[in-house]
Design a protein around this motif. Structure first.
Motif, PDB file in Angstrom:
ATOM      1  N   ASP A 104      23.208  88.222  87.435  1.00  0.00           N
ATOM      2  CA  ASP A 104      23.640  89.601  87.122  1.00  0.00           C
ATOM      3  C   ASP A 104      24.621  89.615  85.950  1.00  0.00           C
ATOM      4  OD1 ASP A 104      22.047  90.516  89.156  1.00  0.00           O
ATOM      5  OD2 ASP A 104      23.673  90.650  90.626  1.00  0.00           O
ATOM      6  N   GLU A 105      25.546  88.644  85.936  1.00  0.00           N
ATOM      7  CA  GLU A 105      26.530  88.576  84.848  1.00  0.00           C
ATOM      8  C   GLU A 105      25.858  88.265  83.512  1.00  0.00           C
ATOM      9  OE1 GLU A 105      29.243  85.626  86.132  1.00  0.00           O
ATOM     10  OE2 GLU A 105      30.377  86.940  87.493  1.00  0.00           O
ATOM     11  N   ASN A 106      24.945  87.325  83.501  1.00  0.00           N
ATOM     12  CA  ASN A 106      24.236  86.965  82.268  1.00  0.00           C
ATOM     13  C   ASN A 106      23.312  88.087  81.790  1.00  0.00           C
ATOM     14  OD1 ASN A 106      25.364  84.401  81.910  1.00  0.00           O
ATOM     15  ND2 ASN A 106      23.893  83.453  83.299  1.00  0.00           N
ATOM     16  N   GLU A 107      22.706  88.753  82.750  1.00  0.00           N
ATOM     17  CA  GLU A 107      21.830  89.881  82.385  1.00  0.00           C
ATOM     18  C   GLU A 107      22.651  91.004  81.763  1.00  0.00           C
ATOM     19  OE1 GLU A 107      18.049  92.079  84.447  1.00  0.00           O
ATOM     20  OE2 GLU A 107      19.940  92.126  85.541  1.00  0.00           O
ATOM     21  N   ASP A 108      23.833  91.257  82.310  1.00  0.00           N
ATOM     22  CA  ASP A 108      24.722  92.279  81.754  1.00  0.00           C
ATOM     23  C   ASP A 108      25.175  91.899  80.347  1.00  0.00           C
ATOM     24  OD1 ASP A 108      26.413  94.711  82.121  1.00  0.00           O
ATOM     25  OD2 ASP A 108      28.029  93.224  81.918  1.00  0.00           O
ATOM     26  N   LEU A 109      25.489  90.613  80.154  1.00  0.00           N
ATOM     27  CA  LEU A 109      25.897  90.121  78.841  1.00  0.00           C
ATOM     28  C   LEU A 109      24.769  90.277  77.822  1.00  0.00           C
ATOM     29  CD1 LEU A 109      27.975  88.669  77.061  1.00  0.00           C
ATOM     30  CD2 LEU A 109      27.068  86.486  77.922  1.00  0.00           C
ATOM     31  N   LEU A 110      23.537  89.987  78.246  1.00  0.00           N
ATOM     32  CA  LEU A 110      22.389  90.132  77.351  1.00  0.00           C
ATOM     33  C   LEU A 110      22.168  91.591  76.966  1.00  0.00           C
ATOM     34  CD1 LEU A 110      19.998  88.741  75.940  1.00  0.00           C
ATOM     35  CD2 LEU A 110      18.664  89.106  78.035  1.00  0.00           C
ATOM     36  N   LYS A 111      22.352  92.472  77.922  1.00  0.00           N
ATOM     37  CA  LYS A 111      22.192  93.905  77.642  1.00  0.00           C
ATOM     38  C   LYS A 111      23.216  94.365  76.610  1.00  0.00           C
ATOM     39  CE  LYS A 111      20.177  95.264  82.087  1.00  0.00           C
ATOM     40  NZ  LYS A 111      20.416  95.951  83.376  1.00  0.00           N
ATOM     41  N   ARG A 112      24.460  93.891  76.761  1.00  0.00           N
ATOM     42  CA  ARG A 112      25.499  94.271  75.800  1.00  0.00           C
ATOM     43  C   ARG A 112      25.194  93.701  74.417  1.00  0.00           C
ATOM     44  NH1 ARG A 112      30.034  91.880  77.276  1.00  0.00           N
ATOM     45  NH2 ARG A 112      29.598  91.170  79.380  1.00  0.00           N
ATOM     46  N   ARG A 113      24.621  92.490  74.371  1.00  0.00           N
ATOM     47  CA  ARG A 113      24.229  91.906  73.090  1.00  0.00           C
ATOM     48  C   ARG A 113      23.150  92.759  72.426  1.00  0.00           C
ATOM     49  NH1 ARG A 113      24.863  89.931  69.747  1.00  0.00           N
ATOM     50  NH2 ARG A 113      23.478  88.164  69.391  1.00  0.00           N
ATOM     51  N   ILE A 114      22.211  93.214  73.216  1.00  0.00           N
ATOM     52  CA  ILE A 114      21.123  94.057  72.683  1.00  0.00           C
ATOM     53  C   ILE A 114      21.668  95.372  72.135  1.00  0.00           C
ATOM     54  CG2 ILE A 114      19.057  95.366  73.330  1.00  0.00           C
ATOM     55  CD1 ILE A 114      18.433  93.083  75.323  1.00  0.00           C
ATOM     56  N   VAL A 115      22.649  95.945  72.842  1.00  0.00           N
ATOM     57  CA  VAL A 115      23.272  97.210  72.394  1.00  0.00           C
ATOM     58  C   VAL A 115      23.974  96.998  71.057  1.00  0.00           C
ATOM     59  CG1 VAL A 115      25.104  98.882  72.898  1.00  0.00           C
ATOM     60  CG2 VAL A 115      23.527  98.167  74.707  1.00  0.00           C
ATOM     61  N   ILE A 116      24.709  95.884  70.931  1.00  0.00           N
ATOM     62  CA  ILE A 116      25.421  95.582  69.681  1.00  0.00           C
ATOM     63  C   ILE A 116      24.434  95.424  68.528  1.00  0.00           C
ATOM     64  CG2 ILE A 116      26.804  93.827  68.501  1.00  0.00           C
ATOM     65  CD1 ILE A 116      28.174  93.326  71.227  1.00  0.00           C
ATOM     66  N   MET A 117      23.351  94.701  68.793  1.00  0.00           N
ATOM     67  CA  MET A 117      22.332  94.505  67.761  1.00  0.00           C
ATOM     68  C   MET A 117      21.685  95.828  67.367  1.00  0.00           C
ATOM     69  SD  MET A 117      20.572  90.974  69.157  1.00  0.00           S
ATOM     70  CE  MET A 117      19.314  90.964  67.879  1.00  0.00           C
ATOM     71  N   TYR A 118      21.531  96.715  68.330  1.00  0.00           N
ATOM     72  CA  TYR A 118      20.949  98.029  68.040  1.00  0.00           C
ATOM     73  C   TYR A 118      21.896  98.846  67.168  1.00  0.00           C
ATOM     74  CZ  TYR A 118      19.246 102.789  68.753  1.00  0.00           C
ATOM     75  OH  TYR A 118      18.809 104.072  68.552  1.00  0.00           O
TER      76      TYR A 118
END
Length: 378
Positions: free
Chosen positions: A103-117
């Motif tokens: 869950d923590e890694n998935e949340d981190l990946l989502k935030r990375r995707i948002v930043i890239m967007y």
């Protein structure tokens, strides 16, 4: 049925008189002849007792065996249930820990995707080209490489944790299903066991006094047998052997020609109890008193003494869970803790314990449980 009690009294008196007879005989040959004659007589009486056993007494013994077997199965199931519950708890804890990390890694990946967007069309190449000098270019290059490596590791970790979660969930479901089946089996066995106890109580209530006395004698014998078996289980694992039995042929345990198996391993009518039961080893006869008994293979002596129905008994641990037992000896010629080699003299053939003549009772055990000795001697 009064004959039954009289017969047992005769047998007891005959057995108790053996030592007295030995001291009174003039020569060793006369002693043995006299003992053998008395034992032959005792054997005839025992056979008569077998014929005189009533169907009710036999039924009680059969029910008693079923009850003990069920109780052992229930105990084994309880141990399995306990172990299963431990495994389920461990899997559950592992699953919760893995799920939290996922869950923590998935949340981190989502935030990375948002930043890239939010960065939009900006690419890593744009960042490199905007570098004002070579130092900044190298710095940006390594920064970008670190981001790519971090993203790649994050994706790999998420994939690993996802697979671990799926595997743990499957294993957990299987263990829970197994737990449910074993609980149902335990409940079923408990019901069957209670029914057998009820049937046994009813049969006991219908016994005559003579039958009740006979039943008590058989029960006492079986309790003594169980006590000795418990001692054997303890002794078997008390002394560890440095070597390991890796297979191969064991030596014939009597170093005398002309000996042979007189009673096989398996189900037979017991000459003392008078009921059908499992013979836990083989009996080797035609040896005579004093014949040399040898270690079947290398090992360490874990038991050497008088043990109930086995009489003078020796147990040798051969490693890898394999042990051998030698019973009814006349004289023990070894001691507990002694390292022995294949063929070493350990005992003399006798007729001590529950025996009706000179012979060797020989057992092979795997982790304490008896198996057919014959394959080990071929």
């Amino acid at each position: 049925m009064k004959k039954i009690i009289s017969i047992f009294m005769i047998i007891v008196l005959i057995t108790c008189s053996y030592s007295f007879l030995v001291t009174r005989a003039a020569t060793l040959g006369e002693q043995r002849d006299e003992i053998q004659e008395k034992k032959d007589e005792a054997q005839e009486k025992l056979e008569y007792v077998q014929e005189e056993l009533s169907a009710t007494v036999v039924k009680i013994q059969e029910l008693d065996d079923k009850i003990k077997e069920s109780e052992k199965d229930i105990e084994n199931l309880e141990n399995e249930l306990s172990n299963l519950q431990v495994q389920i708890d461990e899997i559950t804890q592992k699953l919760e820990k893995t799920q939290l990390s996922y869950d923590e890694n998935e949340d981190l990946l989502k935030r990375r995707i948002v930043i890239m967007y939010e960065i939009g069309e900006t690419t890593y190449l744009d960042i490199l080209l905007k570098s004002s000098n070579i130092i900044e270019f190298i710095s940006n290059y390594y920064f970008i490489q670190e981001i790519i490596r971090s993203d790649s590791e994050l994706l790999k970790q998420i994939e690993i944790e996802k697979n671990e979660i799926e595997k743990a969930k499957k294993e957990l479901d299987e263990q829970k299903a197994d737990l449910k089946v074993k609980k149902a089996k335990k409940e079923q066995l408990a019901i069957i066991n209670q029914n057998n106890k009820t049937l046994k109580e009813q049969a006991l209530a219908n016994l005559s006094q003579e039958e009740a006395d006979l039943q008590l004698k058989i029960q006492e014998y079986k309790e003594e047998e169980a006590r000795i078996e418990a001692l054997i289980q303890i002794a078997t694992g008390e002394y560890e052997y440095s070597g390991d039995f890796t297979g191969g042929v064991m030596a014939w345990p009597i170093a005398k020609s002309g000996t042979y198996i007189t009673s096989d391993y398996g189900i037979r009518e017991h000459p003392i109890q008078g009921v059908i039961k499992k013979h836990t080893g083989i009996d080797i006869g035609n040896a005579g008193f004093g014949a040399p008994v040898i270690a079947a293979t290398d090992g360490v002596v874990t038991m050497a003494g008088y043990y109930g129905g086995y009489g003078n008994c020796v147990i040798i641990n051969h490693g890898n869970g394999i042990s051998t037992l030698y019973g009814h000896g006349q004289t023990i010629l070894t001691e507990v803790g002694k390292q022995v080699k294949k063929g070493d003299l350990i005992m003399e053939v006798g007729s001590t314990g529950n025996s009706t003549g000179p012979h060797l009772h020989f057992e092979v055990r795997i982790n304490g449980s008896c198996v057919d000795p014959k394959p080990y001697l071929k």
